[in-house]
Every structure is written in structure tokens, then in C-alpha cells.
Design a protein around this motif. Structure first.
Motif, PDB file in Angstrom:
ATOM      1  N   MET A 174      14.731 -12.252  19.926  1.00 44.04           N
ATOM      2  CA  MET A 174      15.561 -11.792  18.822  1.00 44.04           C
ATOM      3  C   MET A 174      16.919 -11.287  19.272  1.00 44.04           C
ATOM      4  O   MET A 174      17.784 -11.019  18.448  1.00 44.04           O
ATOM      5  CB  MET A 174      14.837 -10.714  18.046  1.00 44.04           C
TER       6      MET A 174
ATOM      7  N   PRO B  30      17.343  -8.167   0.772  1.00 47.25           N
ATOM      8  CA  PRO B  30      16.302  -7.551  -0.066  1.00 47.25           C
ATOM      9  C   PRO B  30      15.381  -6.628   0.735  1.00 47.25           C
ATOM     10  O   PRO B  30      15.382  -6.695   1.959  1.00 47.25           O
ATOM     11  CB  PRO B  30      15.527  -8.763  -0.602  1.00 47.25           C
TER      12      PRO B  30
ATOM     13  N   SER C  71      12.379  -6.522   1.562  1.00 44.85           N
ATOM     14  CA  SER C  71      11.408  -7.036   2.515  1.00 44.85           C
ATOM     15  C   SER C  71      12.040  -7.384   3.855  1.00 44.85           C
ATOM     16  O   SER C  71      11.339  -7.539   4.844  1.00 44.85           O
ATOM     17  CB  SER C  71      10.704  -8.265   1.940  1.00 44.85           C
TER      18      SER C  71
ATOM     19  N   MET D 216      14.376  -3.614 -10.236  1.00 44.74           N
ATOM     20  CA  MET D 216      13.626  -4.619  -9.460  1.00 44.74           C
ATOM     21  C   MET D 216      12.432  -5.105 -10.274  1.00 44.74           C
ATOM     22  O   MET D 216      11.770  -4.312 -10.925  1.00 44.74           O
ATOM     23  CB  MET D 216      13.129  -3.971  -8.170  1.00 44.74           C
TER      24      MET D 216
ATOM     25  N   ASP E 232      10.866  -8.311  -5.652  1.00 41.06           N
ATOM     26  CA  ASP E 232      12.143  -9.010  -5.440  1.00 41.06           C
ATOM     27  C   ASP E 232      12.427  -9.343  -3.985  1.00 41.06           C
ATOM     28  O   ASP E 232      12.305  -8.493  -3.115  1.00 41.06           O
ATOM     29  CB  ASP E 232      13.265  -8.075  -5.904  1.00 41.06           C
ATOM     30  N   GLY E 233      12.818 -10.561  -3.734  1.00 40.25           N
ATOM     31  CA  GLY E 233      13.325 -10.909  -2.407  1.00 40.25           C
ATOM     32  C   GLY E 233      12.252 -11.139  -1.362  1.00 40.25           C
ATOM     33  O   GLY E 233      12.570 -11.343  -0.198  1.00 40.25           O
ATOM     34  N   GLU E 234      10.959 -11.080  -1.748  1.00 33.18           N
ATOM     35  CA  GLU E 234       9.910 -11.194  -0.729  1.00 33.18           C
ATOM     36  C   GLU E 234       9.663 -12.641  -0.312  1.00 33.18           C
ATOM     37  O   GLU E 234       9.968 -13.583  -1.034  1.00 33.18           O
ATOM     38  CB  GLU E 234       8.625 -10.535  -1.226  1.00 33.18           C
ATOM     39  N   VAL E 235       9.094 -12.745   0.888  1.00 31.79           N
ATOM     40  CA  VAL E 235       8.727 -14.060   1.414  1.00 31.79           C
ATOM     41  C   VAL E 235       7.203 -14.145   1.483  1.00 31.79           C
ATOM     42  O   VAL E 235       6.512 -13.132   1.326  1.00 31.79           O
ATOM     43  CB  VAL E 235       9.339 -14.279   2.817  1.00 31.79           C
TER      44      VAL E 235
ATOM     45  N   ASP F  67       5.367 -11.609   3.584  1.00 31.83           N
ATOM     46  CA  ASP F  67       5.217 -10.275   2.986  1.00 31.83           C
ATOM     47  C   ASP F  67       3.933 -10.198   2.163  1.00 31.83           C
ATOM     48  O   ASP F  67       3.244  -9.174   2.150  1.00 31.83           O
ATOM     49  CB  ASP F  67       6.395  -9.964   2.043  1.00 31.83           C
TER      50      ASP F  67
ATOM     51  N   CYS G  97       8.569 -11.928  14.577  1.00 32.54           N
ATOM     52  CA  CYS G  97       9.901 -11.377  14.336  1.00 32.54           C
ATOM     53  C   CYS G  97      10.187 -11.224  12.853  1.00 32.54           C
ATOM     54  O   CYS G  97      10.979 -10.402  12.458  1.00 32.54           O
ATOM     55  CB  CYS G  97      10.950 -12.258  14.994  1.00 32.54           C
ATOM     56  N   LYS G  98       9.550 -12.025  12.035  1.00 36.39           N
ATOM     57  CA  LYS G  98       9.788 -12.009  10.589  1.00 36.39           C
ATOM     58  C   LYS G  98      11.254 -12.300  10.249  1.00 36.39           C
ATOM     59  O   LYS G  98      11.786 -11.799   9.262  1.00 36.39           O
ATOM     60  CB  LYS G  98       9.350 -10.671   9.983  1.00 36.39           C
ATOM     61  N   ALA G  99      11.900 -13.074  11.099  1.00 38.94           N
ATOM     62  CA  ALA G  99      13.300 -13.412  10.848  1.00 38.94           C
ATOM     63  C   ALA G  99      13.598 -14.847  11.244  1.00 38.94           C
ATOM     64  O   ALA G  99      14.745 -15.199  11.476  1.00 38.94           O
ATOM     65  CB  ALA G  99      14.208 -12.449  11.605  1.00 38.94           C
TER      66      ALA G  99
ATOM     67  N   CYS H  11       7.646 -16.684   7.127  1.00 39.81           N
ATOM     68  CA  CYS H  11       8.683 -15.650   7.018  1.00 39.81           C
ATOM     69  C   CYS H  11       9.967 -16.185   6.418  1.00 39.81           C
ATOM     70  O   CYS H  11      10.848 -15.416   6.046  1.00 39.81           O
ATOM     71  CB  CYS H  11       8.975 -15.025   8.377  1.00 39.81           C
ATOM     72  N   MET H  12      10.110 -17.503   6.349  1.00 47.65           N
ATOM     73  CA  MET H  12      11.346 -18.068   5.817  1.00 47.65           C
ATOM     74  C   MET H  12      11.109 -18.773   4.491  1.00 47.65           C
ATOM     75  O   MET H  12      11.958 -19.501   4.003  1.00 47.65           O
ATOM     76  CB  MET H  12      11.980 -19.031   6.831  1.00 47.65           C
TER      77      MET H  12
ATOM     78  N   ARG I 294      10.770 -18.101   0.787  1.00 51.59           N
ATOM     79  CA  ARG I 294      10.937 -17.052  -0.222  1.00 51.59           C
ATOM     80  C   ARG I 294      10.041 -17.305  -1.416  1.00 51.59           C
ATOM     81  O   ARG I 294       9.858 -18.442  -1.846  1.00 51.59           O
ATOM     82  CB  ARG I 294      12.395 -16.994  -0.678  1.00 51.59           C
TER      83      ARG I 294
END
Lengths: 649, 258
Positions: A49, A256, A258, B1, B29-32, B35, B54-56, B74-75, B77
Motif C-alpha cells: 500500500m 464515503p 466505508s 445517508m 451509502d458508499g459501501e462495497v 463491507d 488492504c480494502k483499497a 473491495c472494488m 460498489r
């Protein structure tokens, strides 16, 4: 007695991020049979990362750069609390560690004349960060991973077996370092996939487990960052150094919810991005502290000229060290000048053409587009501080990376303390991993292969470790009446305990600290410790995340207590430790190291008394900085940091 | 939200078998998707096995099949799905299940070991490497790979053909061969190692019939087929079948000045 499989190795490395893999490569190349144990799959460590780059004074982008300048920047960034010998070794050796990566296949971005390109970063006087776009950590991990494979291929040719001299135990967790008296004898671990226990017998153990961020709610850190190595060292009798210093990276995503906390790389600012508040002001000009006044631009015009003419202009204040920028953002939001979701604006869209942004910051572009529906080439990002890095860590010898208090124990990377003082500069983490990973591997291998007789693994310690690891399966609430309640409770949910811990650390021992809040945090931690003893899990031992978390809680609670106790003790503000009730840096504190030790190192279970707790705090005076290193600074600068008596010694 | 309750079906089981389990779960809102899987763990199924880091979108750990499509959890949505849609999450199909959403991806690590490593150029020490940006661009694209193994999972050569796993390295590792082959300073050739030929002979490049499924699922948008596999095929074929290339390789060049 539990029957547990045992294997013999020379060196065991716990952790397979940058430091762990570099240590393992070195140990294997020095002839030690080396095992690496990591919680994730091989190649997934948190190092991937890291975005910005590896700081190394190669002088490719600006020929004035050299190790002395890098050393100076590192000491300034750490507000002179750095273990200066580590900062020196780091600055001297970082270029060799980067160049070596090229010989293992790494492909960095290039300068026009074909050398490794270097970029600007906060706190670094010259462009110094070797990088690959904004995915430098991935390049580092992949290069080290592929070097490990290359060594395994060599071993296969010679011995017919890939893993004869270097083996990666992936998806395994170490829960105890085993010892014979004061010497390390091995580690106790479980396989996440099957839940099976095993012991690796080895006289040398390198801890390279990274940080502690998962004890905080808003963090850029991955699930692995539960302070395992810090806790393993404490439990093995080794002290932790200056745990109050926790870096809050100024720019994490804030929306957001999350993705709150996910990192927005500092390269955004290094490449020209600016910070603005809701009144459209570039507010960082108001937050340049006295110690840095001469080094940073006083006007937007000067700051903007710096990108093209750095020799005749001063740097923009967006590139102050991270602690300064994080505090500034925090103050702006508190003063009501924040963005809609409680951060500030970070803008590149008005500073660079869209295609330059996409080329230089591809993963940021991608990250905002996919996760927040924000096109950073057209609109500003919203950002705010996120728990990113712990400067504190295992107290080590600067040259050998040997931990104190346990012979045969070594530590490198984020889990080791000292190198970064009170605040780490961006880019100094990846170079730290390489420089001290190599040193830890080297000295661990020398120690292990030079021993005439090895410490023995004690069966009783193995049984105790197994029992400790199994406890969550038989967790029960207290009997009726035992805790003053009429009814007995069901076992505690480890996920709930974890969330409460994260909230506690975030709210009470976060970026700005106050005495009563930290007292309250210690009380809450004591309560959580009691409840964590009843953390129970459902199901069986095969790949059971609830069980894994229940075991990690021990580590997070230990480390959190270290942070809270040390933060309460240090009555000044310095680097990654900001006290509202003691808002200034105090020169008298510069010479003080705070050491955390386990109160009851006999292996007894956690104390539950909030006042006494599990951690005993001690003070130590630091070693005076070597005169030739001090001579690298102007006297006028030193008086800002050093106590009177140090200056005249 | 705005929150709502979504319907999920998650595959649960192990090597002995299993099936889809139904859940109703809160979505904000905005969760993947990841989540939501985490929320299931924390509130309804504490032992639900899932890999993630990493959740990214940077580590490539949380690969799964969402409504049958290989993706990173994680990607993905939640807003890409309708609120009344039932979302199905299953483990990667090409690899043996360990438990729930976790599969044994050891195949990939075995293949990684079979690819000959970078060969450093003799005579160039550390710090002496010089390469132009345009010459490293191609290999750098392939080094963006986060090893999520979605391409390995989706490739039809192995997806329903376990028997091909012996001889086929898969897109990720054929791309690794291309990466090394295009590395400006790799000295494999000098040691007698012809990477293009090994791709064909040892790693099953011939099985690939460029359907581009790998490129489609790549979360890093690497043009695996166009930029790695097709050029590798062209160069491998040039060497193998082009009589002129063959002849050229047999006749040594005239020494300069002689």
C-alpha cells in the motif's frame, strides 16, 4: 501434552513485508536456513500500500543531495528524538539498497538520462524518492518476492527442493516467541487455513510485523496491523520504545464512510497538489511553525515558483512534515472551515492537466473514481487525518537490530522503534525496511550459525501457548454473582470488542490528546481486557476469522495500553504526540526515552487493574548525538531542539 | 445517508461440499461488497471465511465471483446493483475451495516458481543501470499486476479443465514471461535462455486463443492479451516458423570490420 509438529530452522522471520523479506533474503544469502511466517498470502503484505516512494540520497534529480542532507532532514522530521545512529546508517545505506533492487529486476521510473527518477516529498530538502508512479510499495514487494523465488530456484537446482533453505509459511500466525531463560528458542504458530498448531525451533527470530493501526477506528492500515510483533516482544521480555508517537497521515479519504481512512498519497502534494479550506484559502501558510520558518515559502507565488526553480525559492508549506499538516487540517475543521464531509480540500485538478494527473497519480485517480465517484482531474478530493504509522516500537540496537532483553530476538521495519524519532518523513519507511531488514537478517544469521549449542524449546511453554490459543473456543461468561450481576453473560463477541477498542483509541488517544481522556482510555482498556478474556467464537478451527480476531485482541490491547500510558506520561507536544494541555515542544523532553515493559513477564495472564495494568513505564536518557553529526547543523537550529547542557557538552 | 436491507446469497462450505446461504443485511451509502461481507461476519456469521487485506484494490486478496463475475470485493460498489437484486457471492471457481469464500490458490505460486527469474546483465553493477522511460513503460504496465488471480480464474483454458493446469501457466505468468522478455536489461538471452521459446514450450502459450477474458476481468486494466500475450505469441512464432528468422539465427553475423 499437546502433540505439535516441530521443525528446525536457523532463522525465523515473522512478517513478509518489505523488512521481513529483505531480512530473509539476507539471512539465506549468509547461509542460514530461513523460514518466513506471514498472516496473509505471500506478496500481499501491507507494504504494497506504500505509494510515494523510497527515500535515498542518490542525487539523481538534484546533485546537491547526499547522505548528510538526508540525515539532517530525518532528524528534523523526528524533532531530534531519533536514535541518531539509526538515522545515520539509514541515510548512508539507502542508495545501495535501492540500486540493489534494480539488480533483482525492479523497474523504477526514469530520469531523462536513464537513471532512477526521484520525486519531492514532505520534509525532504531535495527530490529524493525513487518511485514507480504511485505504486512504489507494490514494486518493492514484488521485487523482493521475486528475489525470494529466484533464490528458491537456485536451491532447487542444487538440492532438488525449492524450500530447502528458504521457505515461506503463508497464512500462518505466530502467537508466542519461545525462550530458554533469556535466549530465544523458537516460535509457536498456527496455520490459519487448518487451525493446526506448529513450532519452529530456531535460535534467532526476526520480528518484522509492521504496525498497530487496527487499534484505531480511522486508519490507513490493513487488518494485519494488530501490533502482533510489538506484543510478541513484550511477552518475550523485550521493551518497547516511545510508543506515544503515532503518525496521523494528513490525507486519508473521508468519504464515503466505508473507505474513511484509506490513504491519499503525499505525492499528490509533492507533485503540486494544494490544500484549501471551505473559504478557498490555501491555509497551510498560517501553520508554518517557528522551527521551519526559514525553509518554507511565505506566499503562494513563491511556493508555486518552487516547483520549477527549487534553488531560488522555498518549498510550499503543503510539504511540511506530516505531523504539522495533520494538525493544521484538524484545526481548520475544528474552526468550522472544513469540507462537507469533515475534511479539507486537496486539489490537483486546477494545478495540472488531466492527462498528467492520470499518468503521475494513476492509482489515486482510480481509487477516487471507483470508491468515491470523484474525478480528481475535474474536482478536488476531500481529505482528513488517518492513523498511519507508529514511530514507537521494539527497542533495538542501532547497528545489529537486536532487541533488548531477549538474546536472539531482532526487529526491523515499522515494528522497531527509534529510527524516526517522534515523526517519520514520507519515503523514509520503505528505505528503513530495506536498510534495517538487511541488517536484522545479517546479524540474526551470524548469531544463529555461530552458536555452538542451541537453546531448547520447553514443552511446558508449548502447552501453555496451545491452551492460550484454544481458549476462545471454551469461553464462558462469568458465573452468576461473580461480577456483581445476577445473571451470567454469554461470551463476548470479538468483533464488538474490537470496535469498542478502536473507538476508544480514536476518541481518547487520537491526534490531539488530553490528560483526563487518556485516564478514561486506560479505564476502558482495563474493562476491555476483562471482557476480552471471555471473547468466544463459534465454529471450528478451520479458517475461522472470529477466532483469529479473538487472538489478535490480546496484542491490540497490550499495544494500546503502551500508547496510552506513554502518551499520558510525556507532558509536551512533539511530532506524532500532541497534547492540548502541553501544546509546546519542551527541550528537556528531547533526551527522554519512554520504555514500556510487561508488568508480569512470567507469562501470567493480563492484569485487570486499570491503574496498575499490564505495562510498566520507565524513563531513560538518550545517548548524546555524535559531535560530527551535530556539526552538520547550524547552531541557531540546534538551540531550538537541544537543551542548554547538551549544546555546551 | 440512506440505508436499506439487501438480500445476499453467500456460498458456505468446504472441500466436502456446501451451498448458498441466504442473508438479509444492512447496506449504507458508499459501501462495497466487502463491507457487507464484514457486516455479516460481525453480526450474523462470525466464522464466515474470507480473504482480504488492504480494502483499497491494491493487494488483490479479496477476489471472488459476484453474481458469477470474477471481481475484487473491495472494488465492487453496492450502488452498481439494484436495491431489490439478490447478490450472490461465491468463491473463485478455478481453484479448490478451502472454506466459504477462501480457495487454495497454490497453483499460482507453483507456476510463479517455474518462470525463470530476471537475469542481471553481466558487467553492470548496482547503480550503473541506465534505461529510458519509454523502454521500461511496457514492462511497467505488467508490473502493475496485484496478483489477484482473477485472470487465472477466468481463463477458460483452466477454468473447466483441471487437466490443463500441468502445462499451462495462465495469463498472469505468461505476462510475467513477456515482462522479463521486454525488460531492457534482462540478460537471459546471453545465458542461452530464450524466454519466448520457453513461453511456447514450457508454459503453454499455445493454449491461449486470445479470447481476452483475462483482460476483461483485470482490476488494474492491464491489456494482458494485446500487450503481453499477443506480442509474445508473435515473437515466439517468428522464431519457430519464420524460415528467415530461423536462417538468421543459424548464420552468425559478419564480425565488424572483418
Amino acid at each position: 501434552m499437546t502433540v505439535v509438529e516441530r521443525q528446525e530452522w536457523d532463522v525465523v522471520v515473522v512478517g513478509a513485508g518489505g523488512a521481513g523479506l529483505r531480512a530473509a533474503i539476507e539471512a539465506r544469502e549468509r547461509g542460514a536456513r530461513t523460514a518466513v511466517i506471514c498472516k496473509s498470502l505471500f506478496g500481499k503484505a501491507h507494504t504494497v500500500m506504500a505509494e510515494g516512494g523510497i527515500a535515498a540520497a542518490m542525487g539523481n534529480a538534484n546533485p546537491h543531495d547526499n547522505w548528510q542532507v538526508h540525515f539532517r532532514d530525518t532528524m528534523r522530521g523526528g524533532k531530534f528524538l531519533n536514535q541518531w545512529r539509526m538515522a545515520e546508517l539509514h541515510a548512508r545505506e539507502a542508495p545501495d539498497r535501492v540500486w540493489e533492487l534494480e539488480t533483482w529486476g525492479a523497474l523504477f521510473d526514469r530520469t531523462k538520462d536513464g537513471r532512477i527518477s526521484q520525486r519531492n516529498f514532505g520534509g525532504h530538502e531535495y527530490p529524493r524518492l525513487a518511485h514507480v508512479g504511485d505504486r512504489t510499495g507494490l514494486e518493492l514487494i514484488r521485487t523482493l518476492q521475486q528475489k525470494v523465488v529466484a533464490l528458491q530456484q537456485e536451491d532447487e537446482k542444487e538440492t532438488g527442493e525449492y524450500e530447502s533453505r528458504l521457505k515461506v509459511f503463508q497464512e500462518c500466525t505466530v502467537t508466542r516467541v519461545l525462550k530458554e531463560r533469556d535466549r530465544v528458542s523458537g516460535v509457536f504458530a498456527y496455520e490459519r487455513e487448518t487451525g493446526r498448531f506448529f513450532v519452529l525451533e530456531a535460535p534467532a527470530v526476526v520480528i518484522a510485523t509492521g504496525g498497530i493501526g487496527k487499534s484505531f477506528k480511522v486508519t490507513s492500515n490493513s487488518w494485519e496491523y494488530t501490533g502482533d510483533g510489538h506484543a510478541l516482544a513484550l511477552l518475550a521480555g523485550a521493551p518497547l520504545l516511545n510508543m506515544e508517537f503515532v503518525q496521523f497521515h494528513p490525507t486519508g479519504m473521508v468519504w464515503p464512510p466505508s473507505v474513511k481512512g484509506i490513504l491519499v498519497t503525499e505525492s499528490v502534494r509533492g507533485d503540486g497538489g494544494v490544500l484549501r479550506n471551505s473559504e478557498d484559502e490555501r491555509f497551510m501558510f498560517d501553520y508554518i511553525p517557528d522551527v521551519f520558518k526559514e525553509k518554507y515559502a511565505q506566499s503562494e507565488e513563491e511556493a508555486d515558483r518552487w516547483y520549477d526553480d527549487p534553488d531560488n525559492n522555498r518549498r510550499p508549506p503543503e510539504l511540511l512534515p506530516r505531523d504539522e499538516v495533520a494538525r493544521a487540517i484538524n484545526a481548520e475543521v475544528k474552526a468550522g472551515r472544513g469540507s462537507p464531509h469533515g475534511g479539507v480540500f486537496l486539489d490537483v485538478s486546477t494545478r495540472m492537466p488531466a492527462e498528467v494527473i492520470r499518468r503521475r497519480l494513476p492509482s489515486m485517480y482510480h481509487q477516487f473514481k471507483e470508491l468515491a465517484d470523484v474525478d480528481i482531474t475535474a474536482e478536488p478530493m476531500e481529505v482528513g487525518p488517518t492513523c498511519h504509522y507508529v514511530m514507537g516500537g521494539i527497542a533495538v540496537d542501532s547497528d545489529t537490530a537486536a532487541a533488548r532483553g531477549a538474546t536472539g530476538l531482532y526487529a526491523a521495519g515499522e515494528v522497531a522503534g527509534g529510527m524516526h524519532g517522534s515523526n517519520r518523513l514520507g519515503g523514509n519507511s520503505l528505505s528503513d525496511l530495506l536498510v534495517f531488514g538487511r541488517r536484522a537478517g545479517l546479524h540474526a544469521a551470524e548469531y544463529a550459525t555461530g552458536l555452538a549449542e542451541r537453546p531448547l524449546v520447553d514443552d511446558i511453554q508449548v502447552d501453555t501457548a496451545a491452551a492460550e490459543a484454544l481458549r476462545p473456543f471454551s469461553a464462558e461468561g462469568p458465573a452468576p454473582g461473580e461480577d456483581g450481576e445476577e445473571q451470567s453473560h454469554p461470551p463476548e463477541n470479538p468483533y464488538t470488542l474490537h470496535q469498542e477498542l478502536q473507538q476508544t483509541m480514536n476518541d481518547l488517544v487520537g491526534i490531539i490528546r488530553r490528560e483526563p481522556e487518556m485516564q478514561q482510555a486506560l479505564k476502558k482498556l482495563a474493562e476491555l481486557r476483562v471482557r476480552a478474556r471471555r471473547a468466544g467464537v463459534e465454529g471450528h478451527r478451520q479458517f475461522n476469522p472470529g477466532w483469529h480476531l479473538a487472538l489478535d485482541l490480546r496484542n491490540m490491547l497490550l499495544v494500546s495500553e503502551c500508547v496510552a500510558r506513554a502518551a499520558l506520561e510525556r507532558t509536551e507536544s512533539r511530532g506524532g504526540h500532541t497534547r492540548e494541555d502541553y501544546p509546546t515542544m519542551d527541550r528537556a523532553w528531547r533526551r527522554i526515552n519512554l520504555l514500556c515493559r510487561l508488568t508480569d513477564p512470567t507469562g501470567g495472564l493480563a492484569a485487570t487493574d486499570p491503574v496498575r495494568g499490564q505495562i510498566t513505564l520507565g524513563r531513560e536518557t538518550t545517548e548524546p548525538i555524535r559531535p560530527d553529526l551535530l556539526a552538520l547543523f547550524e547552531k541557531e537550529e540546534l538551540v531550538k531542539y537541544l537543551a542548554e547542557e547538551e549544546l555546551y557538552e | 445517508m440512506s440505508s436499506y436491507e439487501a438480500r445476499f446469497q453467500v456460498w458456505r462450505g468446504d472441500v466436502g461440499g456446501g451451498g448458498l446461504e441466504d442473508f438479509k443485511v444492512e447496506v449504507n451509502d458508499g459501501e462495497v461488497v466487502l463491507d457487507i461481507i464484514h457486516r455479516l461476519q460481525a453480526t450474523q456469521a462470525p466464522d464466515l471465511a474470507v480473504r482480504w487485506n488492504c480494502k483499497a484494490g491494491k493487494c488483490g486478496s479479496c477476489s471472488a465471483e459476484i453474481n458469477g463475475r470474477p471481481r475484487l470485493m473491495c472494488m465492487t460498489r453496492m450502488s452498481v446493483f439494484g436495491r431489490d437484486e439478490t447478490i450472490t457471492v461465491t468463491p473463485l471457481r478455478t481453484f479448490p475451495v478451502i472454506r466459504d469464500l477462501v480457495t487454495d490458490v497454490g497453483f499460482n505460486y507453483r507456476k510463479a516458481r517455474e518462470i525463470p527469474s530476471f537475469v542481471p546483465p553481466p558487467g553492470l553493477g548496482p547503480g550503473e543501470y541506465r534505461m529510458q522511460q519509454e523502454d521500461v513503460d511496457r514492462s511497467q504496465e505488467f508490473r502493475k499486476c496485484i496478483e489477484c488471480f482473477l485472470c487465472q480464474n477466468t481463463c477458460h483454458v483452466v477454468r473447466d479443465h483441471d487437466e490443463n493446469k500441468q502445462v499451462f501457466a495462465g495469463p498472469r505468468f505468461l505476462m510475467r514471461v513477456a515482462e522479463l522478455d521486454m525488460h531492457p536489461l534482462d540478460a537471459a538471452q546471453e545465458t542461452g535462455l530464450d524466454r519466448k521459446r520457453t513461453a511456447q514450450d514450457d508454459h503453454g502459450l499455445g493454449y491461449c486463443n486470445i479470447t481476452k477474458c483475462c483482460t476483461e476481468v483485470c482490476p488494474e486494466n492491464i491489456k494482458i492479451t494485446d500487450n503481453a500475450l499477443i506480442p509474445l505469441k508473435e515473437r515466439a512464432i517468428d522464431r519457430k516458423y519464420d524460415p528467415l528468422v530461423w536462417l538468421g539465427s543459424k548464420i552468425s553475423r559478419r564480425p565488424p570490420g572483418g
